[in-house]
Enzyme design. Structure first.
Site, PDB file in Angstrom:
ATOM      1  N   PHE A  94       0.824  -1.217   0.000  1.00 53.29           N
ATOM      2  CA  PHE A  94       0.000   0.000   0.000  1.00 53.29           C
ATOM      3  C   PHE A  94       0.859   1.268   0.000  1.00 53.29           C
ATOM      4  O   PHE A  94       0.610   2.204   0.753  1.00 53.29           O
ATOM      5  CB  PHE A  94      -0.973   0.020   1.192  1.00 53.29           C
ATOM      6  CG  PHE A  94      -1.729  -1.257   1.410  1.00 53.29           C
ATOM      7  CD1 PHE A  94      -2.276  -1.945   0.340  1.00 53.29           C
ATOM      8  CD2 PHE A  94      -1.888  -1.770   2.675  1.00 53.29           C
ATOM      9  CE1 PHE A  94      -2.986  -3.130   0.540  1.00 53.29           C
ATOM     10  CE2 PHE A  94      -2.591  -2.950   2.890  1.00 53.29           C
ATOM     11  CZ  PHE A  94      -3.134  -3.635   1.819  1.00 53.29           C
ATOM     12  N   HIS A  95       1.868   1.287  -0.886  1.00 47.57           N
ATOM     13  CA  HIS A  95       2.708   2.476  -1.036  1.00 47.57           C
ATOM     14  C   HIS A  95       2.717   2.945  -2.497  1.00 47.57           C
ATOM     15  O   HIS A  95       3.782   3.108  -3.093  1.00 47.57           O
ATOM     16  CB  HIS A  95       4.151   2.183  -0.603  1.00 47.57           C
ATOM     17  CG  HIS A  95       4.313   1.827   0.833  1.00 47.57           C
ATOM     18  ND1 HIS A  95       5.399   1.130   1.311  1.00 47.57           N
ATOM     19  CD2 HIS A  95       3.531   2.093   1.912  1.00 47.57           C
ATOM     20  CE1 HIS A  95       5.280   0.966   2.618  1.00 47.57           C
ATOM     21  NE2 HIS A  95       4.159   1.537   3.007  1.00 47.57           N
ATOM     22  N   PRO A  96       1.563   3.179  -3.121  1.00 46.32           N
ATOM     23  CA  PRO A  96       1.569   3.611  -4.523  1.00 46.32           C
ATOM     24  C   PRO A  96       2.210   4.983  -4.676  1.00 46.32           C
ATOM     25  O   PRO A  96       2.054   5.855  -3.815  1.00 46.32           O
ATOM     26  CB  PRO A  96       0.086   3.648  -4.887  1.00 46.32           C
ATOM     27  CG  PRO A  96      -0.622   3.874  -3.586  1.00 46.32           C
ATOM     28  CD  PRO A  96       0.190   3.130  -2.568  1.00 46.32           C
TER      29      PRO A  96
END
Length: 537
Positions: A468-470
């Protein structure tokens, strides 16, 4: 009559909250901060352990899903993004990691003048209120964002650190110090044992300012434009109502995140001409790179079952811990509810490393479901291992119906798979240490049958997921793939900047919350300087 402000900031997340606070420090200007989500005043948000309930929440999360991933057996991945004041900082694990100095040197070398390590370090220090006595040359002491240790780490998290040490990894007490290499307990953005998002740290204390307007539950439908000039924003019309426009006398700054910001640009007609025309969106500015360069940290899981109620989990043996948790948290800010789940972790070099860590560990002192469930009955422990500097690049686009299509394109570069496999081997070695013998159970993922590179690759294709680090979808730079310039202005558009994870030309080596706060700090100075205002003190 249209409402008018000097600055409109879209998105009250990690960067947007900082930007709104710093711009409104000047009483001579008016600032409007717009958040599509609602209040963060919920125990699910403020109590650290509540984070696990937020990922699939309709109230607090934009529940995006990727297109089927060719490199991951055609699976569609869930991508939660925060939908509340604080944005994703109101649902993350609160880990305070800046990334490596070399990350920012790569930014500068790619043409992002003013974004090298020595350029950005003062902004990290400005925001930080360090409570750990760490090196003041690297850490701020007086900033709004309090950085502290977790209040009551699980003993099994300490065992992970000891196991890593015995494997040869140094114990690291400051992952934001001179070197990130090693294992340790993570520093967190917390105050008095509660979550401290950028909204709570920067905006909540000054929300009563006359020159600061905070709108919640309001979604920006598109930018209000005159040709290639942005005049303000058009809000999504209520049922049966007319669209509402807000004017920006100076600038609109998009801080809606690596998915939200490019999506808003595309819906407003700023993006690749052919894609916009196919989606039926009138083209305002042909900017082919909008939505390209998508990067994220790919994660592999090693998870072990245990019978021990010492680890987090639901069972008859843990009933007392679970039942007493509310009182322990209420009166002491300790116990199960004080956990952020990934209390410990670290950075390591695989044999493929080129001199600096290439994988990151997130250790969970509880069982992570081998079936992908949020909750499983019973106990265990796990290590998430992610590829720090992925080479694979994906894209975000509008399809022919004008709907968002999110394609990570994971494992399109085979080097990412090689690094992930080596990282998972290291994780398995840590968990094989005798320190865990007293609570050890069967390895559920990848499973003892997984030994060869081919086995690990098949496991990754079947089970790997995003951390969850776009980032990177409105890339900063001066080349043909850049969306924004180093001053964060959108190329070919006046009155518009972007300031969030989407501007990262290359994903940082670690968690992204602290870098986004830094981006908000620097963006505020860039905006103020452009309008002849003194930089924030």
């Amino acid at each position: 009559m249209n409402e008018s402000y000097d600055y409109i900031v879209v998105g009250a997340g990690s960067a947007g909250s900082v930007l709104a606070r710093r711009l409104s420090d000047d009483p001579g200007v008016s600032v409007c901060l717009i958040e599509a989500g609602g209040s963060d005043a919920s125990p699910r948000v403020q109590v650290p352990a509540g984070t696990i309930t937020l990922y699939k929440s309709r109230r607090f999360s934009w529940n995006y899903h990727s297109t089927p991933q060719a490199g991951l057996d055609g699976r569609s991945l869930h991508c939660p993004r925060g939908k509340a004041l604080g944005g994703s900082a109101s649902m993350n694990s609160m880990i305070y990691i800046r990334g490596f100095a070399s990350d920012y040197e790569r930014w500068a070398a790619a043409g992002c003048t003013g974004w090298g390590w020595q350029d950005v370090l003062p902004y990290f220090r400005r925001s930080e209120g360090n409570r750990l006595g760490q090196d003041p040359a690297l850490h701020g002491q007086d900033g709004p964002l309090q950085v502290d240790r977790p209040r009551d780490p699980n003993p099994v998290s300490r065992w992970f650190v000891e196991a890593g040490r015995r494997l040869g990894l140094p114990v690291n007490t400051d992952f934001n110090g001179p070197s990130a290499l090693g294992v340790g307990v993570y520093d967190l953005t917390q105050r008095d044992g509660q979550r401290l998002s950028s909204y709570r740290a920067f905006v909540a204390p000054v929300r009563g300012r006359a020159n600061l307007t905070v709108l919640t539950g309001v979604e920006v439908d598109q930018l209000w434009m005159d040709g290639a000039s942005v005049k303000g924003v058009q809000l999504q019309a209520p049922a049966g109502g007319a669209p509402r426009r807000l004017q920006a006398r100076r600038e609109v700054i998009l801080c809606a995140g690596a998915i939200g910001s490019p999506n808003l640009l595309l819906r407003s007609g700023i993006g690749p001409r052919a894609q916009l025309e196919a989606a039926g969106v009138p083209v305002r500015v042909d900017l082919p790179s909008v939505g390209q360069n998508l990067q994220d940290h790919l994660d592999g899981l090693v998870t072990v079952r245990s019978r021990s109620p010492l680890t987090l989990g639901f069972s008859l043996g843990s009933a007392w811990q679970v039942l007493s948790a509310p009182l322990r948290y209420l009166f002491k800010r300790k116990g199960w509810l004080s956990t952020n789940y990934v209390e410990a972790g670290g950075f390591a070099c695989t044999p493929l490393s080129e001199g600096e860590p290439d994988v990151q560990f997130h250790f969970v002192p509880g069982y992570r479901s081998h079936r992908g469930r949020l909750f499983e009955w019973g106990h265990g422990y796990a290590i998430h291992t992610c590829v720090l500097r992925p080479r694979s690049r994906g894209a975000l686009r509008l399809d022919a119906q004008g709907r968002l299509a999110l394609d990570y394109n994971f494992l399109s570069d085979p080097q990412d798979a090689r690094v992930l496999i080596e990282g998972m081997r290291l994780a398995r070695k840590i968990l094989a240490d005798p320190v865990f013998d007293g609570i050890r159970g069967p390895e559920m993922l990848p499973g003892p049958q997984v030994q060869s590179d081919e086995d690990f690759l098949a496991n990754a294709r079947a089970h790997a997921a995003t951390v969850f680090h776009p980032a990177g979808t409105c890339k900063m730079g001066v080349d043909a793939m850049a969306v924004v310039a180093p001053d964060l202005r959108v190329h070919g558009v006046s009155g518009l900047r972007v300031a969030d994870a989407s501007i990262m030309p290359v994903l940082v080596s670690g968690n992204t919350n602290a870098p986004c706060i830094m981006i908000g700090e620097k963006a505020a100075d860039l905006v103020r300087a452009a309008w002849g205002r003194t930089a924030t003190a």
